[in-house]
Design a protein around this motif. Structure first.
Motif, PDB file in Angstrom:
ATOM      1  N   LEU A 122      39.700  59.647  36.272  1.00  0.00           N
ATOM      2  CA  LEU A 122      38.044  58.175  36.741  1.00  0.00           C
ATOM      3  C   LEU A 122      38.884  56.881  36.782  1.00  0.00           C
ATOM      4  CD1 LEU A 122      35.288  59.400  34.931  1.00  0.00           C
ATOM      5  CD2 LEU A 122      35.755  60.191  37.141  1.00  0.00           C
ATOM      6  N   VAL A 123      38.366  56.228  38.063  1.00  0.00           N
ATOM      7  CA  VAL A 123      39.190  55.018  38.248  1.00  0.00           C
ATOM      8  C   VAL A 123      37.370  54.173  37.944  1.00  0.00           C
ATOM      9  CG1 VAL A 123      40.382  53.079  38.494  1.00  0.00           C
ATOM     10  CG2 VAL A 123      41.203  55.014  38.906  1.00  0.00           C
ATOM     11  N   LEU A 124      37.402  53.090  36.883  1.00  0.00           N
ATOM     12  CA  LEU A 124      35.885  52.866  36.507  1.00  0.00           C
ATOM     13  C   LEU A 124      36.295  51.202  36.781  1.00  0.00           C
ATOM     14  CD1 LEU A 124      35.102  54.156  32.956  1.00  0.00           C
ATOM     15  CD2 LEU A 124      35.244  55.417  35.840  1.00  0.00           C
ATOM     16  N   VAL A 125      34.985  50.833  38.067  1.00  0.00           N
ATOM     17  CA  VAL A 125      35.155  49.358  38.266  1.00  0.00           C
ATOM     18  C   VAL A 125      34.263  48.664  37.999  1.00  0.00           C
ATOM     19  CG1 VAL A 125      34.993  47.700  39.870  1.00  0.00           C
ATOM     20  CG2 VAL A 125      36.785  50.047  40.465  1.00  0.00           C
ATOM     21  N   SER A 126      34.159  47.275  36.953  1.00  0.00           N
ATOM     22  CA  SER A 126      33.176  46.785  36.645  1.00  0.00           C
ATOM     23  C   SER A 126      33.013  45.496  36.521  1.00  0.00           C
ATOM     24  CB  SER A 126      32.120  47.091  35.293  1.00  0.00           C
ATOM     25  OG  SER A 126      30.907  46.947  35.183  1.00  0.00           O
ATOM     26  N   ARG A 127      32.256  44.389  36.041  1.00  0.00           N
ATOM     27  CA  ARG A 127      32.994  43.560  36.421  1.00  0.00           C
ATOM     28  C   ARG A 127      32.944  43.188  34.862  1.00  0.00           C
ATOM     29  NH1 ARG A 127      27.613  39.827  38.601  1.00  0.00           N
ATOM     30  NH2 ARG A 127      26.170  41.443  37.503  1.00  0.00           N
ATOM     31  N   ASP A 128      32.156  43.411  33.820  1.00  0.00           N
ATOM     32  CA  ASP A 128      32.672  43.316  32.157  1.00  0.00           C
ATOM     33  C   ASP A 128      33.377  44.695  31.746  1.00  0.00           C
ATOM     34  OD1 ASP A 128      31.695  43.999  29.269  1.00  0.00           O
ATOM     35  OD2 ASP A 128      29.446  43.447  30.058  1.00  0.00           O
ATOM     36  N   GLU A 129      34.386  43.763  31.082  1.00  0.00           N
ATOM     37  CA  GLU A 129      35.741  44.589  30.774  1.00  0.00           C
ATOM     38  C   GLU A 129      35.394  45.169  29.514  1.00  0.00           C
ATOM     39  OE1 GLU A 129      40.638  44.441  29.515  1.00  0.00           O
ATOM     40  OE2 GLU A 129      39.307  42.031  29.991  1.00  0.00           O
ATOM     41  N   ALA A 130      34.312  44.827  28.539  1.00  0.00           N
ATOM     42  CA  ALA A 130      34.316  45.518  27.290  1.00  0.00           C
ATOM     43  C   ALA A 130      33.251  46.843  28.004  1.00  0.00           C
ATOM     44  CB  ALA A 130      33.077  44.475  26.423  1.00  0.00           C
ATOM     45  N   ARG A 131      32.071  46.243  28.276  1.00  0.00           N
ATOM     46  CA  ARG A 131      31.309  47.706  28.935  1.00  0.00           C
ATOM     47  C   ARG A 131      32.202  48.794  29.307  1.00  0.00           C
ATOM     48  NH1 ARG A 131      25.369  47.464  31.096  1.00  0.00           N
ATOM     49  NH2 ARG A 131      24.401  49.371  30.725  1.00  0.00           N
ATOM     50  N   LEU A 132      33.419  48.492  30.301  1.00  0.00           N
ATOM     51  CA  LEU A 132      33.748  49.365  30.475  1.00  0.00           C
ATOM     52  C   LEU A 132      34.987  50.600  29.730  1.00  0.00           C
ATOM     53  CD1 LEU A 132      35.390  47.575  33.800  1.00  0.00           C
ATOM     54  CD2 LEU A 132      34.347  49.410  34.112  1.00  0.00           C
ATOM     55  N   ALA A 133      35.339  49.649  28.930  1.00  0.00           N
ATOM     56  CA  ALA A 133      36.260  50.295  27.913  1.00  0.00           C
ATOM     57  C   ALA A 133      35.513  51.013  26.613  1.00  0.00           C
ATOM     58  CB  ALA A 133      36.860  48.751  26.618  1.00  0.00           C
ATOM     59  N   THR A 163      32.422  52.899  27.817  1.00  0.00           N
ATOM     60  CA  THR A 163      32.078  53.502  28.518  1.00  0.00           C
ATOM     61  C   THR A 163      33.397  54.184  28.977  1.00  0.00           C
ATOM     62  OG1 THR A 163      30.837  52.346  29.896  1.00  0.00           O
ATOM     63  CG2 THR A 163      30.997  54.120  30.986  1.00  0.00           C
ATOM     64  N   ALA A 164      34.816  53.850  28.885  1.00  0.00           N
ATOM     65  CA  ALA A 164      35.888  55.090  29.093  1.00  0.00           C
ATOM     66  C   ALA A 164      35.723  55.679  28.170  1.00  0.00           C
ATOM     67  CB  ALA A 164      37.036  53.811  29.432  1.00  0.00           C
ATOM     68  N   LYS A 184      35.790  60.280  27.895  1.00  0.00           N
ATOM     69  CA  LYS A 184      36.810  60.199  27.576  1.00  0.00           C
ATOM     70  C   LYS A 184      37.121  61.431  25.600  1.00  0.00           C
ATOM     71  CE  LYS A 184      40.505  56.230  27.786  1.00  0.00           C
ATOM     72  NZ  LYS A 184      40.958  55.535  27.576  1.00  0.00           N
ATOM     73  N   GLN A 185      36.447  61.006  24.906  1.00  0.00           N
ATOM     74  CA  GLN A 185      35.735  61.800  23.961  1.00  0.00           C
ATOM     75  C   GLN A 185      34.779  62.855  24.297  1.00  0.00           C
ATOM     76  OE1 GLN A 185      33.971  59.137  21.128  1.00  0.00           O
ATOM     77  NE2 GLN A 185      36.035  58.277  21.221  1.00  0.00           N
ATOM     78  N   ARG A 186      34.544  62.705  25.514  1.00  0.00           N
ATOM     79  CA  ARG A 186      33.697  63.870  26.031  1.00  0.00           C
ATOM     80  C   ARG A 186      34.041  65.065  26.932  1.00  0.00           C
ATOM     81  NH1 ARG A 186      27.171  63.323  28.218  1.00  0.00           N
ATOM     82  NH2 ARG A 186      26.758  65.486  27.982  1.00  0.00           N
ATOM     83  N   TYR A 187      34.422  64.275  27.992  1.00  0.00           N
ATOM     84  CA  TYR A 187      35.146  65.573  29.021  1.00  0.00           C
ATOM     85  C   TYR A 187      36.673  65.485  28.371  1.00  0.00           C
ATOM     86  CZ  TYR A 187      30.499  64.382  30.764  1.00  0.00           C
ATOM     87  OH  TYR A 187      28.913  64.029  30.721  1.00  0.00           O
ATOM     88  N   GLY A 188      37.422  64.403  27.648  1.00  0.00           N
ATOM     89  CA  GLY A 188      39.034  65.270  27.677  1.00  0.00           C
ATOM     90  C   GLY A 188      39.392  65.019  29.054  1.00  0.00           C
ATOM     91  N   VAL A 189      38.980  63.915  29.920  1.00  0.00           N
ATOM     92  CA  VAL A 189      39.872  63.618  30.555  1.00  0.00           C
ATOM     93  C   VAL A 189      40.677  61.906  30.957  1.00  0.00           C
ATOM     94  CG1 VAL A 189      37.950  64.574  32.568  1.00  0.00           C
ATOM     95  CG2 VAL A 189      37.497  61.821  31.906  1.00  0.00           C
TER      96      VAL A 189
END
Length: 250
Positions: free
Chosen positions: A28-39, A41-42, A46-51
């Protein structure tokens, strides 16, 4: 491993697409304005799906933000979800022109440029998919929002017909009312919307993915909204407009 890029990826339909595509094995490449929230979410994905999950903080209403995402798309993505968007709390004559221009930048110019950036690579690889998130509002008249979403639907259908390749799917997704942060962020009063009209973001995404696999150009999730759009096309436009005004923001 194929790669999916999702704009507006930290909440609502965008977050639901991130979960679904991660479960399907996409990086995944996740795009949003909120960097903290992006991190945050990422990390969860990662923890749930291992991607693998890459974050790209960007504001698509700015030239620099759009250029940054455009460049990443050109680097290669197999699945593009143009989901970023927002609404206005006021009617057309009450909204500052700069806010209207900002909406067109995000809803139209970003969809145009990112789709155009993605397609050459998809054609060279002989596979790919683009989902442009529009709205049931595209079939009714509700100011710049509905006009911009109508453009997304027409654009998606037009590009799909021009590409004319069954291995490259391009589809407009037109959900109705979905339980997300969208209306709260726009300061819209939706207390008048009946409970049975609300959809879940994960259900919307699952139906969208089924419609994409079937080769549909436009997906309207849920029978309720298929009926709303069908009836809206049959009745006089002024009547449809009055119903839209009644069910819309108060």
């Amino acid at each position: 491993m194929p790669t999916a890029l999702i704009t507006g990826a930290t909440a609502g339909i965008g977050a639901a697409f991130a979960r679904r595509l991660a479960a399907d094995g996409f990086s995944l490449v996740l795009v949003s304005r909120d960097e903290a929230r992006l991190a945050e979410t990422a990390d969860r994905l990662k923890q749930r799906y291992g991607v693998a999950v890459e974050i790209l903080p960007a504001d698509l209403a700015t030239d620099q933000g759009l250029e940054d995402v455009e460049a990443r798309v050109r680097d290669g993505v197999d699945f593009l979800v143009n989901n970023a968007g927002f609404g206005h709390p006021g009617r057309f004559l009450e909204v500052p022109v700069e806010e209207e221009r900002r909406m067109l930048k995000v809803h139209c110019e970003a969809v145009l440029r990112l789709t155009l950036a993605a397609l050459p690579g998809m054609r060279s690889r002989g596979r790919g998919a683009v989902i442009n998130v529009a709205s049931v509002a595209a079939f009714f008249n509700r100011g710049t929002y509905s006009a911009s979403k109508a453009w997304v639907v027409n654009f998606s259908e037009s590009v799909a017909m021009e590409v004319d390749d069954p291995k490259i799917r391009i589809m407009a997704l037109c959900p109705g009312f979905v339980r997300t942060e969208f209306h709260q962020r726009a300061s819209m009063d939706v207390s008048g919307i009946p409970g049975f009209m609300w959809l879940k973001a994960d259900d919307v995404v699952n139906e969208a993915m089924r419609d994409l696999a079937r080769g549909k150009l436009v997906s309207i999730p849920d029978l309720r909204y298929k009926l709303v759009v069908a009836v809206g096309r049959l009745v006089p436009r002024r009547v449809a407009q009055q119903v839209s005004n009644t069910l819309g923001r108060r």
